[in-house]
Design a protein around this motif. Structure first.
Motif, PDB file in Angstrom:
ATOM      1  N   PRO A 132     -33.432  15.532  32.405  1.00 42.35           N
ATOM      2  CA  PRO A 132     -32.852  16.713  31.751  1.00 42.35           C
ATOM      3  C   PRO A 132     -31.674  17.277  32.559  1.00 42.35           C
ATOM      4  N   ILE A 133     -30.696  17.786  31.846  1.00 44.42           N
ATOM      5  CA  ILE A 133     -29.531  18.390  32.504  1.00 44.42           C
ATOM      6  C   ILE A 133     -29.864  19.862  32.764  1.00 44.42           C
ATOM      7  N   PRO A 134     -29.698  20.350  34.009  1.00 44.33           N
ATOM      8  CA  PRO A 134     -30.077  21.750  34.278  1.00 44.33           C
ATOM      9  C   PRO A 134     -29.255  22.736  33.442  1.00 44.33           C
ATOM     10  N   ALA A 135     -29.922  23.764  32.927  1.00 39.02           N
ATOM     11  CA  ALA A 135     -29.233  24.748  32.095  1.00 39.02           C
ATOM     12  C   ALA A 135     -28.299  25.613  32.938  1.00 39.02           C
ATOM     13  N   PHE A 136     -28.747  25.906  34.166  1.00 44.02           N
ATOM     14  CA  PHE A 136     -27.891  26.662  35.080  1.00 44.02           C
ATOM     15  C   PHE A 136     -27.656  25.783  36.293  1.00 44.02           C
ATOM     16  N   ALA A 137     -26.593  24.961  36.253  1.00 47.15           N
ATOM     17  CA  ALA A 137     -26.309  24.124  37.413  1.00 47.15           C
ATOM     18  C   ALA A 137     -25.940  25.037  38.579  1.00 47.15           C
ATOM     19  N   LYS A 138     -26.385  24.634  39.784  1.00 48.31           N
ATOM     20  CA  LYS A 138     -26.056  25.439  40.956  1.00 48.31           C
ATOM     21  C   LYS A 138     -24.815  24.889  41.642  1.00 48.31           C
ATOM     22  N   HIS A 139     -24.589  23.590  41.467  1.00 49.47           N
ATOM     23  CA  HIS A 139     -23.447  22.945  42.113  1.00 49.47           C
ATOM     24  C   HIS A 139     -23.127  21.705  41.277  1.00 49.47           C
ATOM     25  N   ILE A 140     -21.891  21.586  40.856  1.00 49.24           N
ATOM     26  CA  ILE A 140     -21.514  20.480  39.966  1.00 49.24           C
ATOM     27  C   ILE A 140     -20.711  19.441  40.755  1.00 49.24           C
ATOM     28  N   ARG A 161     -15.210  28.404  31.940  1.00 48.40           N
ATOM     29  CA  ARG A 161     -16.557  28.672  31.432  1.00 48.40           C
ATOM     30  C   ARG A 161     -17.535  29.206  32.476  1.00 48.40           C
ATOM     31  N   CYS A 162     -17.404  28.739  33.719  1.00 55.57           N
ATOM     32  CA  CYS A 162     -18.400  29.188  34.703  1.00 55.57           C
ATOM     33  C   CYS A 162     -17.783  29.211  36.093  1.00 55.57           C
ATOM     34  N   PRO A 163     -16.883  30.153  36.342  1.00 58.84           N
ATOM     35  CA  PRO A 163     -16.186  30.189  37.632  1.00 58.84           C
ATOM     36  C   PRO A 163     -17.120  30.404  38.807  1.00 58.84           C
ATOM     37  N   GLY A 164     -18.361  30.815  38.558  1.00 52.33           N
ATOM     38  CA  GLY A 164     -19.273  31.094  39.667  1.00 52.33           C
ATOM     39  C   GLY A 164     -19.926  29.855  40.257  1.00 52.33           C
ATOM     40  N   ILE A 165     -19.797  28.707  39.597  1.00 50.83           N
ATOM     41  CA  ILE A 165     -20.510  27.523  40.079  1.00 50.83           C
ATOM     42  C   ILE A 165     -19.580  26.658  40.937  1.00 50.83           C
ATOM     43  N   PRO A 166     -19.972  26.408  42.198  1.00 50.15           N
ATOM     44  CA  PRO A 166     -19.119  25.574  43.047  1.00 50.15           C
ATOM     45  C   PRO A 166     -19.071  24.116  42.571  1.00 50.15           C
ATOM     46  N   PRO A 254     -13.888  13.866  28.955  1.00 45.47           N
ATOM     47  CA  PRO A 254     -14.108  14.609  30.207  1.00 45.47           C
ATOM     48  C   PRO A 254     -14.299  16.107  29.956  1.00 45.47           C
ATOM     49  N   THR A 255     -13.493  16.685  29.085  1.00 48.62           N
ATOM     50  CA  THR A 255     -13.612  18.122  28.797  1.00 48.62           C
ATOM     51  C   THR A 255     -14.990  18.442  28.230  1.00 48.62           C
ATOM     52  N   ALA A 256     -15.447  17.595  27.304  1.00 50.41           N
ATOM     53  CA  ALA A 256     -16.760  17.832  26.703  1.00 50.41           C
ATOM     54  C   ALA A 256     -17.858  17.719  27.753  1.00 50.41           C
ATOM     55  N   ALA A 257     -17.677  16.806  28.710  1.00 50.63           N
ATOM     56  CA  ALA A 257     -18.673  16.658  29.780  1.00 50.63           C
ATOM     57  C   ALA A 257     -18.758  17.949  30.581  1.00 50.63           C
ATOM     58  N   ALA A 258     -17.602  18.529  30.882  1.00 51.24           N
ATOM     59  CA  ALA A 258     -17.576  19.790  31.636  1.00 51.24           C
ATOM     60  C   ALA A 258     -18.275  20.886  30.831  1.00 51.24           C
ATOM     61  N   GLU A 259     -18.076  20.874  29.527  1.00 47.74           N
ATOM     62  CA  GLU A 259     -18.724  21.892  28.689  1.00 47.74           C
ATOM     63  C   GLU A 259     -20.240  21.714  28.692  1.00 47.74           C
ATOM     64  N   LEU A 260     -20.678  20.449  28.665  1.00 49.79           N
ATOM     65  CA  LEU A 260     -22.120  20.201  28.610  1.00 49.79           C
ATOM     66  C   LEU A 260     -22.844  20.621  29.889  1.00 49.79           C
ATOM     67  N   VAL A 261     -22.161  20.561  31.035  1.00 51.82           N
ATOM     68  CA  VAL A 261     -22.863  20.931  32.271  1.00 51.82           C
ATOM     69  C   VAL A 261     -22.677  22.400  32.636  1.00 51.82           C
ATOM     70  N   SER A 262     -21.781  23.091  31.935  1.00 49.58           N
ATOM     71  CA  SER A 262     -21.584  24.498  32.301  1.00 49.58           C
ATOM     72  C   SER A 262     -22.356  25.363  31.320  1.00 49.58           C
ATOM     73  N   PRO A 263     -23.045  26.388  31.861  1.00 50.07           N
ATOM     74  CA  PRO A 263     -23.774  27.267  30.954  1.00 50.07           C
ATOM     75  C   PRO A 263     -22.801  27.971  30.014  1.00 50.07           C
TER      76      PRO A 263
END
Lengths: 443, 79
Positions: A132-140, A161-166, A254-263
Motif C-alpha cells: 500500500p502507498i502511505p496516505a501521508f508520506a513522511k519523506h518522498i 500539493r504538499c510543500p511540507g514533505i521532504p 511523472p506528474t501523475a506519480a507525484a500526485e498519487l504520492v502526495s496527500p
C-alpha cells in the motif's frame, strides 16, 4: 550490322542507369538482414542487406555513419533509409544509406511481450504483492535523472500539493546502455539510505528505445524486491512498461506519480477547517455547560442570614413549648417547680443560640468565598478562551473561501433536510452577507 | 503558548491528535483544567497542521555518494 547510334559505351550506359535509378528511387526505406559488414579505416561503412532470395550492396559514408546511434552488427535485422544508385566503376547497383536503425519496433515489441508473459507467470505482477502507498508520506524519494523533464514535473507538483514533505532525489541515468544498472543502483541507494517511505521511479516521454531500460528484467526484479512501496511514472499515458506492471502503483506520467504520492492538500485543508470550526465551538459549549452547573449550585446555596432565621424560629418554637410545659408543671409541688426553674435557668437557650449563630456565620462566609472564587475562576478562563478563540475565528476560514449558511432564524444550516426549494438563506462571506434563495435540493 | 504546546510532529500524528482532542471536547467529559489545556494544545496543533500544508518551504535534496560510498545529500537546484 547495327547502326553506331544504337551502340552504348559502357560508362554511357552506367551513367544513364545511375540517373534512372536516382530519379526513380530518390529516398526509400529498405528492411533486411545485415551481412558482409566491412568497416575500413576511411570511416565509410559497407555491407549487404539480404533476405531469403536476394541481396543488395550498401554504402554508408563517413559523415552519415559517424552520427548513427546504431552500431551495425552482422545478422541484425535492420531498416535503412537510402537512395538507389549505380556504382559506375564496377557497374554495380548500390544503396547509398542515409540512416540505419535496428528494425527495432517489431523486435523490441516481441522481447517486451516475452518478458511480460514470463514475469507474469512468475507472479511478479500479482495484486497480492502490491504494497500500500502511505496516505501521508513522511519523506518522498525519486529515482530519476536530476536533469530530466520528469524531475522538474515531479518537484513542481509536490511543491504545489504538499510543500511540507521532504524530498530526496536518487540520481539515475534513464537512457542508454548503462540506464538499467544505474536505475537498479539508485533503488538500492534509496533502500539503504532509509529516509523515504515511498519511492517514485520515473522518466519523461521518449521512444520505445528510450524507455527500454524500464523493460529490463533486472530492473523489474529490483522494483519487485524493493521494501519501500514503489510508484512508477514512465513516459506518457500510452507507454506501459514492465516497471509499471511490477510497481506497487502505476501512474501514467511523472506528474501523475507525484500526485498519487502526495496527500490531497485541498481535502486536508477542508477537513482542518472543519476541525478549526468545531474546536472553539465545543469549548464554548463546554464552558456554557459549566456555567449552568455553577448557576444551579448557586441556587442550592442558602444564604447564612436565611439559615439563621430558620434556626431562630426553631429555637423560639422550642422555648414557647417549654414555657407552656413549664406552666402546666407549675401546678405540681413547689419543690419540683423550683427545681425545674433552676434547671430552666441552666438551660437558657441564648447560650446555645449564640454558639450556633457563630457557627452558621462562619459557614456562610466560607460558602460565599468559595462561590466567589469559583465564579472568578470561570470568568477568567472564559476571558482567556475568548482571546484564544480570536486566533481560530471562523472569519479567517471565511477569507479562504468558505461560507456559513444560515436560515431565516439565523441558525446554521447543516443538512439539506432543513430547507426546501424557495426558502431563503443568508450566506455569510468574509466581507459581508448574501441573501440567497434555494432553487432545488440535490440529494 | 507554553513549551508543552510546541508541536514537533509529522502531519499525520498532529492531525490525528487534533481530531481526538476535538472529539473529546465535544463529548465534554473533561474537567475545566484539562479542557483548557486541551484547547490550547488543539490551537497549537491546528496552526502546525496548517503550516505544514500551506506555509512550509519544500526541502528537495539530491543524494551524492563520496569516494567511500558514504551517503551525503546536497540541496537540489533546478537548471
Amino acid at each position: 550490322m547495327s547502326p553506331n547510334s544504337n551502340v552504348y559505351q559502357v560508362s554511357q550506359l552506367t551513367d544513364e542507369m545511375r540517373r534512372l535509378m536516382e530519379v526513380s528511387y530518390p529516398e526509400i526505406w529498405i528492411e533486411g538482414e545485415l551481412s558482409s559488414l566491412s568497416t575500413p579505416a576511411s570511416g565509410h561503412l559497407y555491407f549487404s542487406l539480404k533476405d531469403e532470395r536476394s541481396q543488395l550492396r550498401c554504402a554508408m559514408f563517413k559523415g552519415r555513419a559517424s552520427i548513427s546511434r546504431y552500431r551495425p552488427k552482422a545478422g541484425d535485422l535492420v531498416r535503412v533509409r537510402a537512395k538507389i544508385s549505380v556504382y559506375s566503376a564496377r557497374g554495380d547497383l548500390q544503396c547509398i544509406v542515409q540512416h540505419i536503425e535496428e528494425a527495432g519496433e517489431g523486435l523490441l515489441q516481441r522481447r517486451f511481450e516475452e518478458l511480460k508473459a514470463n514475469l507474469n507467470q512468475q507472479g511478479l505482477f500479482d495484486q497480492i504483492h502490491k504494497k500500500p502507498i502511505p496516505a501521508f508520506a513522511k519523506h518522498i524519494g525519486i529515482v530519476t535523472s536530476p536533469s530530466g523533464a520528469a524531475v522538474r514535473d515531479i518537484v513542481s507538483t509536490l511543491k504545489r500539493r504538499c510543500p511540507g514533505i521532504p524530498v530526496t532525489i536518487y540520481p539515475a541515468v534513464v537512457q542508454g546502455d548503462s540506464a538499467a544498472n544505474s536505475i537498479i543502483s539508485a533503488i538500492r541507494d534509496a533502500v539503504q539510505h532509509q529516509q523515504c517511505d515511498v519511492l517514485l521511479v520515473s522518466r519523461g516521454g521518449g521512444s520505445l528505445e528510450d524507455l527500454w531500460c524500464f523493460n529490463h528484467e533486472q530492473v523489474a526484479r529490483e522494483i519487485y524486491n524493493c521494501p519501500i512501496p514503489v510508484v512508477s511514472g514512465v513516459g506518457h499515458e500510452v507507454d506501459v512498461t514492465i516497471a509499471d506492471l511490477v510497481a506497487d502503483l502505476r501512474a501514467p506520467t511523472p506528474t501523475a506519480a507525484a500526485e498519487l504520492v502526495s496527500p490531497n492538500t485541498e481535502q486536508l485543508l477542508n477537513q482542518l477547517a472543519s476541525l478549526t470550526f468545531r474546536l472553539p465551538r465545543s469549548f464554548e459549549r463546554f464552558i456554557q455547560r459549566r456555567a449552568q452547573q455553577v448557576d444551579f449550585s448557586g441556587r442550592q446555596l442558602v444564604h447564612p442570614r436565611q439559615q439563621l432565621e430558620r434556626n431562630r424560629s426553631k429555637v423560639a418554637q422550642a422555648s414557647s413549648r417549654l414555657q407552656s410545659l413549664t406552666l402546666s408543671r407549675l401546678k405540681q409541688p413547689k419543690l419540683a417547680a423550683d427545681n425545674l426553674a433552676k434547671r430552666l435557668a441552666y438551660q437558657n437557650p441564648s447560650k446555645l443560640l449564640n454558639a450556633k449563630t457563630n457557627d452558621v456565620s462562619i459557614i456562610g462566609q466560607r460558602l460565599q468565598k468559595a462561590t466567589y472564587a469559583k465564579l472568578t475562576h470561570t470568568k477568567r478562563s472564559t476571558e482567556h478562551i475568548a482571546s484564544q478563540l480570536h486566533l481560530v475565528s471562523p472569519l479567517a476560514t471565511l477569507e479562504r473561501g468558505f461560507a456559513i449558511a444560515r436560515d431565516n432564524s439565523n441558525a446554521i444550516i447543516r443538512s439539506t433536510e432543513q430547507l426546501g426549494a424557495g426558502d431563503t438563506i443568508d450566506l455569510q462571506l468574509s466581507d459581508g452577507k448574501l441573501a440567497c434563495k434555494v432553487i432545488e435540493t440535490i440529494e | 503558548m507554553t513549551d508543552k504546546n510546541a508541536v514537533d510532529l509529522d502531519f499525520e500524528h498532529a492531525y490525528k491528535e487534533l481530531e481526538s482532542i476535538v472529539e473529546r471536547m465535544e463529548r465534554g467529559e473533561q474537567d475545566l483544567e484539562n479542557s483548557l489545556s486541551d484547547f490550547e494544545r488543539g490551537v497549537a496543533l491546528m496552526k502546525h497542521c496548517h503550516s505544514v500544508l500551506k506555509e512550509a518551504e519544500q526541502k528537495v535534496d539530491v543524494l551524492v555518494k563520496d569516494n567511500n560510498g558514504l551517503f551525503n545529500t546536497e540541496p537540489f537546484e533546478e537548471n
